[in-house]
Design a protein around this motif. Structure first.
Motif: not given
Length: 339
Positions: A1-17, A118-130
């Motif tokens: 799991m990456q931080s939002p700040q790191k994602i924005l920095e990567d995007l500004q360097k044209n690095s995306y997923a 927004k506002y909610k999160t997927i259960d990270g313990r579930s198979a889907f979340g993992k």
């Protein structure tokens, strides 16, 4: 799991997923990443055929993934964004999750698929979340702690090609709180009134962010300390007219914390202002106001006011009261200033 700040920095360097799943309570970073992917990756001409925006409530997983699997037209990639993804029914169904997981394992390399959940999160313990966490960029945007706000404000101001004093940072926190979206909007508006490389001072904040506001808790607190009856009642009236924005219970909580700090100040033997500020956990910039309040409210009066605030808290929760919120708050303000 990456931080939002790191994602924005990567995007500004044209690095995306190929897939971004943005989730969490703090919508500022979700909006910032989504906006960047929406506006910066494609030229205006490419956006006409290669930018697709759908809303979760109106979209099925099968339809979404059909769009995601198509090839871009006259561009190197296409961007598909699901806004309000938390409203997407298929994200909660076994069939919808299965369809998405199949795509996650075999994504279209020329598509950027973005979920703004927004506002909610997927259960990270579930198979889907993992699986989401393992096979795509999963970003969980959490509310910042109060201790993290100064760094956010300073960094944001620096990106606006401005600087800011410590006192001004403290005032921005006091006026706005930890609402990052509102902090960003207010600082953007302030930037319009300043030249590049200017310094934001406490006077600047009061002129453009604080004092022109019809209501904020910081100003109400100051009015109570100064025993300014007309201003206090006026602000409570403003609060009552916009109860959704200025709910009564949080106001009582903050005033309770304020008088609780005064109680500590009344009993401290410390004389150095900076050390006093540390004892009551406030910014040194505000210690003068607290010491002034100690002169206005004796120890006995401070203890009485804490009692009144506790009673108001119970009344606002429907205990031992048949008054509405405005009546409760009006009576409370009278008691606080007439201990």
């Amino acid at each position: 799991m990456q931080s939002p700040q790191k994602i924005l920095e990567d995007l500004q360097k044209n690095s995306y997923a190929p897939i971004y799943f943005l989730q969490g309570e703090e919508v500022y970073y979700i909006d910032a990443i989504t906006q960047y992917l929406e506006e910066k990756l494609l030229t205006p001409a490419e956006q006409n055929f290669n930018l697709t925006i759908v809303y979760g409530k109106e979209c099925s997983m099968a339809t979404l993934l059909t769009q995601a699997r198509r090839f871009p037209m006259a561009a190197r990639l296409q961007v598909v964004i699901v806004k309000e993804a938390q409203e997407m029914a298929d994200l909660k169904s076994a069939m919808g999750q299965q369809l998405l997981l199949h795509y996650v394992h075999h994504p279209q390399p020329t598509t950027l698929l973005v979920f703004a959940h927004k506002y909610k999160t997927i259960d990270g313990r579930s198979a889907f979340g993992k699986a989401l966490s393992k096979h795509n960029v999963l970003v969980t945007s959490k509310k910042l702690y109060d201790a993290q706000l100064p760094s956010f404000i300073k960094s944001f101001v620096q990106n606006l090609q401005l600087s800011i004093t410590e006192q001004a940072v403290c005032l921005v926190e006091a006026y706005i709180g930890n609402d990052l979206t509102r902090i960003a909007n207010e600082l953007h508006k302030l930037r319009i009134n300043l030249t590049a490389n200017s310094t934001i001072t406490d006077d600047t904040v009061e002129a453009y962010i604080g004092l022109h506001k019809p209501f904020n808790l910081f100003e109400l607190q100051k009015a109570i300390v100064q025993k300014d009856y007309p201003k206090s009642y006026q602000m409570i009236g403003i609060c009552a007219s916009s109860s959704k924005e200025h709910a009564a219970l949080p106001i009582v909580t903050i005033l309770y914390n304020f008088f609780a700090k005064l109680l500590v100040l009344h009993q401290t033997k410390e004389t150095i202002p900076t050390k006093i500020a540390q004892q009551v956990d406030i910014h040194p910039y505000f210690i003068k106001g607290y010491l002034n309040a100690v002169q206005k409210y004796t120890l006995h009066q401070t203890m009485d006011n804490i009692t009144y605030l506790h009673q108001a808290d119970l009344q606002l929760k429907g205990i031992n009261s048949n008054m509405n919120d405005y009546q409760i708050m009006k009576e409370l303000i009278f008691k606080l200033m007439h201990p």
